[in-house]
Design an enzyme around this catalytic site. Structure first.
Site, PDB file in Angstrom:
ATOM      1  N   THR A 116       0.807  -1.219   0.000  1.00  0.00           N
ATOM      2  CA  THR A 116       0.000   0.000   0.000  1.00  0.00           C
ATOM      3  C   THR A 116       0.841   1.269   0.000  1.00  0.00           C
ATOM      4  O   THR A 116       1.955   1.284   0.546  1.00  0.00           O
ATOM      5  CB  THR A 116      -0.920   0.001   1.250  1.00  0.00           C
ATOM      6  OG1 THR A 116      -1.518   1.296   1.379  1.00  0.00           O
ATOM      7  CG2 THR A 116      -0.143  -0.265   2.531  1.00  0.00           C
ATOM      8  N   TYR A 140      -1.712   0.173   9.925  1.00  0.00           N
ATOM      9  CA  TYR A 140      -1.988  -0.545   8.675  1.00  0.00           C
ATOM     10  C   TYR A 140      -0.743  -0.499   7.773  1.00  0.00           C
ATOM     11  O   TYR A 140      -0.232  -1.526   7.329  1.00  0.00           O
ATOM     12  CB  TYR A 140      -3.200   0.085   7.988  1.00  0.00           C
ATOM     13  CG  TYR A 140      -3.394  -0.374   6.563  1.00  0.00           C
ATOM     14  CD1 TYR A 140      -3.567  -1.714   6.267  1.00  0.00           C
ATOM     15  CD2 TYR A 140      -3.399   0.550   5.510  1.00  0.00           C
ATOM     16  CE1 TYR A 140      -3.734  -2.135   4.949  1.00  0.00           C
ATOM     17  CE2 TYR A 140      -3.578   0.135   4.207  1.00  0.00           C
ATOM     18  CZ  TYR A 140      -3.737  -1.206   3.925  1.00  0.00           C
ATOM     19  OH  TYR A 140      -3.897  -1.613   2.630  1.00  0.00           O
TER      20      TYR A 140
END
Ligand code: UDP
Length: 326
Positions: A116, A140
């Protein structure tokens, strides 16, 4: 040729299964259905299981003998990762470690990983290239960065080649509406906005209007899910052609603010967008825009559906259908 798809019952994984099947592969979905949908598994066999269960993983590798793994399964909400970092480190990182060890033990040599742009963190750069130093500001992004490191170490020691894709903001849906985006609870901007537009929720809340951007709202680089999964097929072919391990950003290079996405949705749906202005959401970066030249040049990727209007139009078509049931 079987390809093991973790998270194949989720939003991006299900679209990847469709693209892989169209390209002549058999996608084997491995999913614990914690956030995915049984109904979304439409393009190949389903194996229910949890990444934390190594014996179950070994069994699935033995049954299907996959030539490659695509690892989509993960917790993926920035806000939640700030509330419950332990869950992100346990499920994302330990789950990936089990999977990578099972892959190596099974003699499977090719691994495609969903990373990501959240691994880059908040940086004062116009575009983020694959060489930009990674400094995540939320759990995350931290958990995904840890897995990237793990893959580097395993490929140095074992016969394992990896393609790591750093996704920017994935949006849109299959234009044939066989699969689409459906989270419960929903946290993502475009589906929440479509809910507000058709009255399924009272209003969209804009998270923060005092960011250092032209209109005060966060800027993101949105990429169509169909283009994103096309890149995965290209990435798999790259590995199968023995071109070696590589990292690619997947974004378009164009950034849009939350307000610009709202304006585009109003235009595409021809409906009003009820909204309220709210506080910043902890963990959000001001601006994340991809330098996407590498995927275009090396893989021959062409993200043609990734205009804001097309993504919203495809998401809207899916949104008006019946969704999934468990
Ligand atoms: N956002 C918002 N309201 C919402 C959901 C998201 O204003 O109800 C904003 C969020 O702050 C971010 C952008 O929309 O700037 C995209 O958020 P999303 O959760 O879709 O993806 P993320 O960038 O967190 O992966």
């Amino acid at each position: 040729m079987n390809v093991l798809i973790t998270g194949g019952a989720g939003y991006i994984g299900a679209h990847a299964c469709k693209a892989l099947k169209a390209a002549g592969y058999t996608p084997i979905t491995f999913d614990n259905l914690s956030t995915g949908w049984r109904d979304a598994v439409r393009f190949g066999p389903f194996e229910e299981g949890d990444l934390l269960d190594r014996a179950r993983l070994d069994e699935v590798f033995a049954t299907h003998q996959p030539v490659a793994v695509m690892h989509f399964a993960a917790l993926s909400q920035v806000g939640e990762s700030m509330q419950d970092p332990g869950r992100y480190w346990r499920e994302n990182v330990m789950g990936a470690l089990n999977l990578i060890e099972a892959t190596v033990a099974a003699g499977c040599r090719h691994f495609v990983f969903s990373s990501t742009c959240a691994t880059y963190g908040d940086q004062d750069q116009v575009t983020l290239t694959e060489d930009t130093p990674q400094q995540p500001i939320n759990a995350y992004g931290g958990s995904k960065l840890a897995i990237e490191g793990m893959l580097r170490d395993f490929s140095a020691r074992h016969d394992l080649e990896t393609v790591i894709f750093r996704y920017f903001n994935v949006a849109g849906a299959d234009p044939e509406a066989e699969v689409g985006e459906f989270h419960q609870p929903e946290t993502h901007l475009i589906p929440l906005m479509l809910d507000a537009i058709d009255g399924k929720r009272p209003a969209l809340t804009i998270f923060g209007t005092d960011y250092d951007t032209p209109d005060g709202t966060c800027i993101r680089d949105y990429v169509h899910v169909m283009d994103l999964v096309d890149a995965h097929v290209l990435g798999l072919k790259w590995l199968q052609a023995d071109k070696g391990s590589r990292v690619f950003n997947l974004g378009t290079g164009s950034g849009f603010s939350v307000r610009e996405v709202v304006d585009a949705s109003r235009a595409v749906t021809n409906r009003d967008v009820p909204m309220t202005l709210g506080e910043r959401r902890p963990g959000d970066c001001t601006k994340l825009v991809s330098g996407s030249a590498r995927a275009i040049e090396d893989l021959g990727w062409s993200p043609e559906r990734s205009t804001l209007n097309q993504m919203i139009a495809d998401a809207w078509r899916w949104h008006q259908g019946k969704g999934y049931s468990r």
